[in-house]
Design a protein around this motif. Structure first.
Motif, PDB file in Angstrom:
ATOM      1  N   LEU A  26      -1.389  -7.114  -8.920  1.00  0.00           N
ATOM      2  CA  LEU A  26      -1.870  -6.570  -7.927  1.00  0.00           C
ATOM      3  C   LEU A  26      -2.118  -7.551  -6.669  1.00  0.00           C
ATOM      4  N   MET A  27      -2.196  -8.797  -6.981  1.00  0.00           N
ATOM      5  CA  MET A  27      -2.418  -9.960  -5.934  1.00  0.00           C
ATOM      6  C   MET A  27      -0.836  -9.909  -5.118  1.00  0.00           C
ATOM      7  N   LEU A  28      -0.045 -10.094  -5.940  1.00  0.00           N
ATOM      8  CA  LEU A  28       1.376 -10.173  -5.266  1.00  0.00           C
ATOM      9  C   LEU A  28       1.610  -9.122  -4.429  1.00  0.00           C
ATOM     10  N   GLY A  29       1.414  -7.824  -5.002  1.00  0.00           N
ATOM     11  CA  GLY A  29       1.574  -6.594  -4.226  1.00  0.00           C
ATOM     12  C   GLY A  29       0.546  -6.534  -2.949  1.00  0.00           C
ATOM     13  N   GLY A  30      -0.656  -6.757  -3.162  1.00  0.00           N
ATOM     14  CA  GLY A  30      -1.317  -6.815  -2.192  1.00  0.00           C
ATOM     15  C   GLY A  30      -1.131  -7.822  -0.686  1.00  0.00           C
ATOM     16  N   ILE A  31      -0.435  -8.958  -1.048  1.00  0.00           N
ATOM     17  CA  ILE A  31       0.134  -9.919  -0.016  1.00  0.00           C
ATOM     18  C   ILE A  31       1.344  -9.283   0.465  1.00  0.00           C
ATOM     19  N   LEU A  32       2.248  -8.306  -0.289  1.00  0.00           N
ATOM     20  CA  LEU A  32       3.409  -7.941   0.062  1.00  0.00           C
ATOM     21  C   LEU A  32       3.080  -6.931   1.082  1.00  0.00           C
ATOM     22  N   VAL A  33       2.148  -5.929   0.667  1.00  0.00           N
ATOM     23  CA  VAL A  33       1.511  -5.020   1.627  1.00  0.00           C
ATOM     24  C   VAL A  33       0.682  -5.455   2.938  1.00  0.00           C
ATOM     25  N   ALA A  34       0.203  -6.636   2.716  1.00  0.00           N
ATOM     26  CA  ALA A  34      -0.434  -7.139   4.052  1.00  0.00           C
ATOM     27  C   ALA A  34       0.525  -7.556   4.987  1.00  0.00           C
ATOM     28  N   LEU A  35       1.726  -8.548   4.437  1.00  0.00           N
ATOM     29  CA  LEU A  35       2.659  -8.964   5.256  1.00  0.00           C
ATOM     30  C   LEU A  35       3.808  -8.069   5.820  1.00  0.00           C
ATOM     31  N   VAL A  36       4.248  -7.249   4.771  1.00  0.00           N
ATOM     32  CA  VAL A  36       5.600  -6.584   5.432  1.00  0.00           C
ATOM     33  C   VAL A  36       5.250  -5.027   5.049  1.00  0.00           C
ATOM     34  N   GLY A  37       4.060  -4.491   4.967  1.00  0.00           N
ATOM     35  CA  GLY A  37       3.823  -2.982   4.684  1.00  0.00           C
ATOM     36  C   GLY A  37       4.246  -2.334   5.635  1.00  0.00           C
ATOM     37  N   ASP A  38       4.033  -2.575   6.946  1.00  0.00           N
ATOM     38  CA  ASP A  38       4.670  -1.657   8.201  1.00  0.00           C
ATOM     39  C   ASP A  38       6.070  -1.454   8.120  1.00  0.00           C
ATOM     40  N   GLN A  39       6.665  -2.587   7.555  1.00  0.00           N
ATOM     41  CA  GLN A  39       8.247  -2.492   7.441  1.00  0.00           C
ATOM     42  C   GLN A  39       8.758  -1.768   6.322  1.00  0.00           C
ATOM     43  N   VAL A  40       7.951  -1.642   5.374  1.00  0.00           N
ATOM     44  CA  VAL A  40       8.450  -1.209   4.065  1.00  0.00           C
ATOM     45  C   VAL A  40       8.221   0.378   3.920  1.00  0.00           C
ATOM     46  N   VAL A  41       7.132   0.708   4.381  1.00  0.00           N
ATOM     47  CA  VAL A  41       6.665   1.999   4.249  1.00  0.00           C
ATOM     48  C   VAL A  41       7.375   2.851   5.510  1.00  0.00           C
ATOM     49  N   PRO A  42       7.860   4.002   5.181  1.00  0.00           N
ATOM     50  CA  PRO A  42       8.731   4.885   6.013  1.00  0.00           C
ATOM     51  C   PRO A  42       8.115   5.328   6.805  1.00  0.00           C
ATOM     52  N   PRO A  43       8.505   5.263   8.402  1.00  0.00           N
ATOM     53  CA  PRO A  43       7.640   5.975   9.430  1.00  0.00           C
ATOM     54  C   PRO A  43       6.944   7.295   9.308  1.00  0.00           C
ATOM     55  N   GLU A  44       8.044   8.124   8.600  1.00  0.00           N
ATOM     56  CA  GLU A  44       7.689   9.477   8.492  1.00  0.00           C
ATOM     57  C   GLU A  44       6.296   9.581   7.768  1.00  0.00           C
ATOM     58  N   PHE A  45       6.410   8.710   6.560  1.00  0.00           N
ATOM     59  CA  PHE A  45       5.200   8.662   5.765  1.00  0.00           C
ATOM     60  C   PHE A  45       3.994   8.207   6.344  1.00  0.00           C
ATOM     61  N   ARG A  46       4.130   7.090   7.304  1.00  0.00           N
ATOM     62  CA  ARG A  46       2.933   6.457   8.040  1.00  0.00           C
ATOM     63  C   ARG A  46       2.566   7.663   8.993  1.00  0.00           C
ATOM     64  N   GLN A  47       3.307   8.310   9.421  1.00  0.00           N
ATOM     65  CA  GLN A  47       2.828   9.400  10.659  1.00  0.00           C
ATOM     66  C   GLN A  47       2.102  10.745   9.934  1.00  0.00           C
ATOM     67  N   SER A  48       2.645  10.999   8.762  1.00  0.00           N
ATOM     68  CA  SER A  48       2.021  12.078   8.053  1.00  0.00           C
ATOM     69  C   SER A  48       0.497  11.756   7.494  1.00  0.00           C
ATOM     70  N   VAL A  49       0.332  10.664   7.020  1.00  0.00           N
ATOM     71  CA  VAL A  49      -0.962  10.132   6.656  1.00  0.00           C
ATOM     72  C   VAL A  49      -1.715   9.508   7.695  1.00  0.00           C
ATOM     73  N   GLN A  50      -0.899   9.185   8.983  1.00  0.00           N
ATOM     74  CA  GLN A  50      -1.814   8.635   9.995  1.00  0.00           C
ATOM     75  C   GLN A  50      -1.983   6.933   9.516  1.00  0.00           C
ATOM     76  N   VAL A  51      -1.295   6.236   9.224  1.00  0.00           N
ATOM     77  CA  VAL A  51      -1.584   4.654   8.610  1.00  0.00           C
ATOM     78  C   VAL A  51      -0.667   3.864   9.846  1.00  0.00           C
ATOM     79  N   ASP A  52      -1.412   3.079  10.530  1.00  0.00           N
ATOM     80  CA  ASP A  52      -0.680   2.068  11.263  1.00  0.00           C
ATOM     81  C   ASP A  52      -0.523   0.605  10.618  1.00  0.00           C
ATOM     82  N   GLY A  53       0.161  -0.127  11.323  1.00  0.00           N
ATOM     83  CA  GLY A  53       0.203  -1.494  10.455  1.00  0.00           C
ATOM     84  C   GLY A  53      -0.962  -2.318  10.149  1.00  0.00           C
ATOM     85  N   THR A  55      -3.926  -0.848   9.495  1.00  0.00           N
ATOM     86  CA  THR A  55      -4.468  -0.323   8.160  1.00  0.00           C
ATOM     87  C   THR A  55      -4.034  -0.625   7.104  1.00  0.00           C
ATOM     88  N   LEU A  56      -2.492  -0.727   7.091  1.00  0.00           N
ATOM     89  CA  LEU A  56      -1.923  -1.312   5.939  1.00  0.00           C
ATOM     90  C   LEU A  56      -2.013  -2.879   5.659  1.00  0.00           C
TER      91      LEU A  56
END
Length: 162
Positions: A26-53, A55-56
């Motif tokens: 979970l620590m490693l996953g949290g770091i991964l999401v914090a650093l490159v979450g906006d690049q990994v999460v598809p733009p369609e998903f981010r727009q459907s749940v209204q999450v920006d970089g 917030t990630l």
């Protein structure tokens, strides 16, 4: 100063192998999401749940902080317990700010019970229960490394006064 036969704290990794591994992942996953979450999460998903970089990043930092705090709590809990065996007595110390000491004379130990789950056997850890007089245990310690050695050390001590 008497000779110390055994001196150990409960082992965090041996006591909680899956919990420790999950917290580290979970620590490693949290770091991964914090650093490159906006690049990994598809733009369609981010727009459907209204999450920006931003917030990630906050979600990733929150996951990292939660896992780190849980691991730290488990580590401090393990470090505040201490078992020491000498030829004459068994000393169990428990607590961080307020301490609890349990001293058991080696000659008064009637039964030593070692309990190990399958994973504790794999990790060479176990729970020790000491009985002196009566049916209730005098001392129960969870997650100690090398529980078989503890049992052998206690049982090998000569009984004084006989």
């Amino acid at each position: 100063m008497p000779e110390i036969l055994y001196d150990a704290h409960p082992s965090l990794l041996r006591s909680r192998p899956f919990g420790t591994l999950l917290a580290i992942l979970l620590m490693l996953g949290g770091i991964l999401v914090a650093l490159v979450g906006d690049q990994v999460v598809p733009p369609e998903f981010r727009q459907s749940v209204q999450v920006d970089g931003r917030t990630l990043q906050m979600i990733g930092i929150g996951i990292f902080a939660f896992a780190t705090l849980q691991l730290l709590i488990w580590w401090v809990t393990a470090r505040t317990d201490h078992l020491e065996i000498t030829p004459d007595e068994i000393l169990w110390t428990h607590g961080l700010l307020s301490k609890q000491y349990t001293e058991i004379n080696m000659a008064s130990v009637r039964t030593v019970r070692v309990t190990q789950t399958l994973f504790q056997r794999i990790m060479n850890a176990g729970d020790i229960t000491l009985y002196t007089a009566g049916d209730t245990p005098e001392l129960m310690v969870r997650g100690l490394p090398d529980p078989g050695q503890i049992r052998e050390l206690i049982k090998a001590q000569p009984i004084s006064g006989v």
